[in-house]
Structures are given as structure tokens and as C-alpha cells.
Design a protein around this motif. Structure first.
Motif, short mmCIF file in Angstrom:
data_model
loop_
_atom_site.label_atom_id
_atom_site.label_comp_id
_atom_site.label_asym_id
_atom_site.label_seq_id
_atom_site.Cartn_x
_atom_site.Cartn_y
_atom_site.Cartn_z
N GLU A 90 0.83 -1.21 0.00
CA GLU A 90 0.00 0.00 0.00
C GLU A 90 0.86 1.26 0.00
O GLU A 90 0.58 2.22 -0.75
CB GLU A 90 -0.92 -0.01 1.22
N PHE A 91 1.90 1.27 0.82
CA PHE A 91 2.76 2.46 0.88
C PHE A 91 3.52 2.66 -0.43
O PHE A 91 3.74 3.80 -0.84
CB PHE A 91 3.75 2.34 2.05
N LYS A 92 3.90 1.57 -1.08
CA LYS A 92 4.61 1.69 -2.35
C LYS A 92 3.70 2.30 -3.41
O LYS A 92 4.15 3.12 -4.23
CB LYS A 92 5.09 0.30 -2.80
N THR A 93 2.42 1.94 -3.37
CA THR A 93 1.46 2.54 -4.31
C THR A 93 1.28 4.03 -4.03
O THR A 93 1.19 4.84 -4.96
CB THR A 93 0.11 1.81 -4.21
N LEU A 94 1.21 4.39 -2.76
CA LEU A 94 1.00 5.80 -2.40
C LEU A 94 2.22 6.65 -2.70
O LEU A 94 2.10 7.79 -3.16
CB LEU A 94 0.64 5.92 -0.92
N THR A 122 9.47 2.80 2.08
CA THR A 122 8.36 2.16 2.78
C THR A 122 8.78 1.59 4.12
O THR A 122 7.98 1.52 5.05
CB THR A 122 7.75 1.05 1.93
N ILE A 123 10.05 1.17 4.24
CA ILE A 123 10.51 0.57 5.50
C ILE A 123 10.44 1.59 6.64
O ILE A 123 10.15 1.24 7.79
CB ILE A 123 11.94 0.01 5.35
N MET A 124 10.65 2.88 6.33
CA MET A 124 10.56 3.91 7.37
C MET A 124 9.13 4.05 7.87
O MET A 124 8.89 4.14 9.08
CB MET A 124 11.05 5.25 6.80
N PHE A 125 8.16 4.02 6.96
CA PHE A 125 6.77 4.19 7.37
C PHE A 125 6.22 2.93 8.02
O PHE A 125 5.35 3.02 8.90
CB PHE A 125 5.93 4.60 6.16
N ILE A 126 6.70 1.75 7.61
CA ILE A 126 6.31 0.52 8.29
C ILE A 126 6.86 0.51 9.71
O ILE A 126 6.17 0.10 10.66
CB ILE A 126 6.80 -0.71 7.50
N SER A 127 8.09 0.98 9.90
CA SER A 127 8.66 1.08 11.24
C SER A 127 7.89 2.08 12.09
O SER A 127 7.67 1.85 13.29
CB SER A 127 10.13 1.50 11.16
N LEU A 128 7.47 3.18 11.48
CA LEU A 128 6.66 4.17 12.19
C LEU A 128 5.33 3.57 12.64
O LEU A 128 4.90 3.75 13.80
CB LEU A 128 6.41 5.37 11.28
N PHE A 129 4.68 2.83 11.75
CA PHE A 129 3.43 2.15 12.10
C PHE A 129 3.66 1.16 13.24
O PHE A 129 2.86 1.08 14.19
CB PHE A 129 2.88 1.43 10.87
N SER A 130 4.74 0.39 13.17
CA SER A 130 5.02 -0.61 14.19
C SER A 130 5.24 0.03 15.55
O SER A 130 4.73 -0.45 16.57
CB SER A 130 6.25 -1.44 13.79
N LEU A 131 6.01 1.11 15.59
CA LEU A 131 6.28 1.80 16.86
C LEU A 131 4.99 2.32 17.49
O LEU A 131 4.75 2.13 18.69
CB LEU A 131 7.25 2.95 16.62
N SER A 144 1.39 10.28 6.57
CA SER A 144 2.81 10.61 6.39
C SER A 144 3.29 10.26 4.99
O SER A 144 4.02 11.02 4.36
CB SER A 144 3.65 9.89 7.44
N THR A 145 2.85 9.10 4.48
CA THR A 145 3.23 8.73 3.10
C THR A 145 2.61 9.66 2.08
O THR A 145 3.23 10.00 1.08
CB THR A 145 2.81 7.27 2.80
N LEU A 146 1.37 10.09 2.33
CA LEU A 146 0.73 11.03 1.40
C LEU A 146 1.45 12.37 1.39
O LEU A 146 1.64 12.98 0.32
CB LEU A 146 -0.73 11.24 1.79
N TYR A 147 1.88 12.85 2.55
CA TYR A 147 2.64 14.10 2.60
C TYR A 147 3.98 13.95 1.90
O TYR A 147 4.45 14.88 1.25
CB TYR A 147 2.85 14.52 4.06
N ALA A 148 4.58 12.76 2.01
CA ALA A 148 5.86 12.53 1.33
C ALA A 148 5.69 12.47 -0.18
O ALA A 148 6.54 12.95 -0.94
CB ALA A 148 6.49 11.24 1.83
N SER A 149 4.56 11.89 -0.64
CA SER A 149 4.35 11.76 -2.09
C SER A 149 4.04 13.11 -2.74
O SER A 149 4.19 13.26 -3.95
CB SER A 149 3.21 10.79 -2.36
#
Length: 224
Positions: A57-61, A70-79, A216-221
């Protein structure tokens, strides 16, 4: 003794003036057994499935311009999801209910996105301030509105997460404090309502973590 209702969110436990409650941010790691990393299990396969779904999903966004981010945002979600779930356990401090924690996550991300966008894609950032098809007379107002909406983004990210965590915990605390004064027949209804609220809070813990990471991913895109 609880001096006021909001003192349940106050990090007062300390040794040598060190606020130990904030250590709960890293407490989730201690709940993961060593065998989790050594050999596959149902839990590890479930978490791998979740992370791969989030990665897709993050790769699509994000698009092709941010591959590998995407690994940064997955880590953010996990935390965030670890801290939200730990806050549902008794006597564990919920760090994500404080703006100190949520702003620490949102503000550096937003500043990094803005610096990257204005340094590398200046023309695109200027064009983003004026939506396509805006009349010339309204352009100054649109620039002002877009600028304000852009500046308050880290605040809305931080407040949304903290407010949702505080609201559920306050409701559980308020209902729990009424228990000793209720008759036995109503105590059973109170327990059932608390269980339903805990299930709702578990869902909110996952949803708010997902919303924080997706926004966060939308703001980055948008900066490229």
C-alpha cells in the motif's frame, strides 16, 4: 492518590529525577521472545503478512520516486501500534497519549519533507500552492490557505493520535471509577461495557497507527 482526572497520563514515576514512564516506548521489544527471530512461527508469519501488505500500500501511495522509503513508514506504524496496545495494559504508561511523543514523530518528518521538496522540486512546491483552474483574483487567498493548511499538518497528525488515545483512556477511567459506588446488578453491565470499550480501543489503536503512517506517506508523495 490521583489529584485530577488527567493525572493518569502524567509521567510521575521517577528514580534520580529520571522519568521512567517514558521507557514504556521501548517496552514492546521486551515482549518479543528470542525464538521469534530464530525460527518462523505463526506470529512471525502473521506480522510478515501485515508488513508486506503495508509495503504494497505504501509503495502505491509513494510512487516510483520513493522506492525503499516504505521501511521507514512501516517502522513508524510498528512503533505507534506497539505503544498504543501497551497502553491498554494496566499500569503501563501510554506515551502516544502525549503531544511530546506524537509531535516528536510528526514534526521531523514534516520538516524533512518540506526541505526535500523546496530544495529539489521548488517549482513543483510553488505550483502546489495554487490548485489548477484557480481564478487570478483568488490566487493570493489560495496561496494563503494552502500555506496555512501545509503548516498545520504536523500539528493535526500529532493531535489526532494523542486525542484519540486520551479519549478512550479517559472514558475507561471514568467508567472504572464509578464501579465501587454501583449496586451489584449494574456492576455486571459496567464490566461488559468496559470489555466492549477495550475491544473498541484495540481497534482504535490499529486504525490510528495506520492513519498516521498513511498520512505521512501522502505528505511525502506530494513533495515530488
Amino acid at each position: 492518590m490521583m489529584t485530577n482526572l488527567f493525572s493518569v497520563f502524567d509521567p510521575t514515576s521517577s528514580i534520580f529525577s529520571l522519568p521512567l514512564n517514558w521507557l514504556s516506548t521501548f517496552l514492546g521489544i521486551s515482549f518479543i521472545p528470542m525464538l521469534y527471530w530464530a525460527m518462523p512461527s505463526r506470529w512471525s508469519l502473521l506480522w510478515h503478512k501485515i508488513t508486506m501488505t503495508l509495503h504494497g500500500e505504501f509503495k502505491t501511495l509513494l510512487g516510483p520516486a520513493h522506492l525503499g522509503s516504505t521501511i521507514m513508514f512501516i517502522s513508524l506504524f510498528s512503533l505507534i501500534v506497539f505503544n498504543n496496545f501497551l497502553g491498554l495494559l494496566p499500569y503501563i504508561f501510554t506515551s502516544t497519549s502525549h503531544l511530546t511523543m506524537t509531535l516528536t514523530l510528526a514534526l521531523p518528518l514534516w520538516i524533512a519533507f518540506m526541505l526535500f521538496g523546496w530544495i529539489n522540486h521548488t517549482q513543483h512546491m510553488f505550483a502546489h500552492l495554487v490548485p489548477q483552474g484557480t481564478p487570478g483574483a483568488l490566487m493570493p487567498f489560495m496561496v494563503l490557505i494552502e500555506t496555512i493548511s501545509n503548516v498545520i499538518r504536523p500539528g493535526t497528525l500529532a493531535v489526532r493520535l494523542a486525542a484519540n488515545m486520551i479519549a478512550g483512556h479517559l472514558l475507561l477511567t471514568l467508567l472504572g471509577n464509578t464501579g465501587p459506588s454501583l449496586p451489584h446488578t449494574l456492576v455486571y453491565l459496567l464490566i461488559m461495557s468496559q470489555i466492549l470499550l477495550l475491544i473498541l480501543e484495540a481497534a482504535v489503536a490499529v486504525i490510528q497507527s495506520y492513519v498516521f503512517a498513511v498520512l505521512s506517506t501522502l505528505y511525502a508523495s506530494e513533495v515530488s
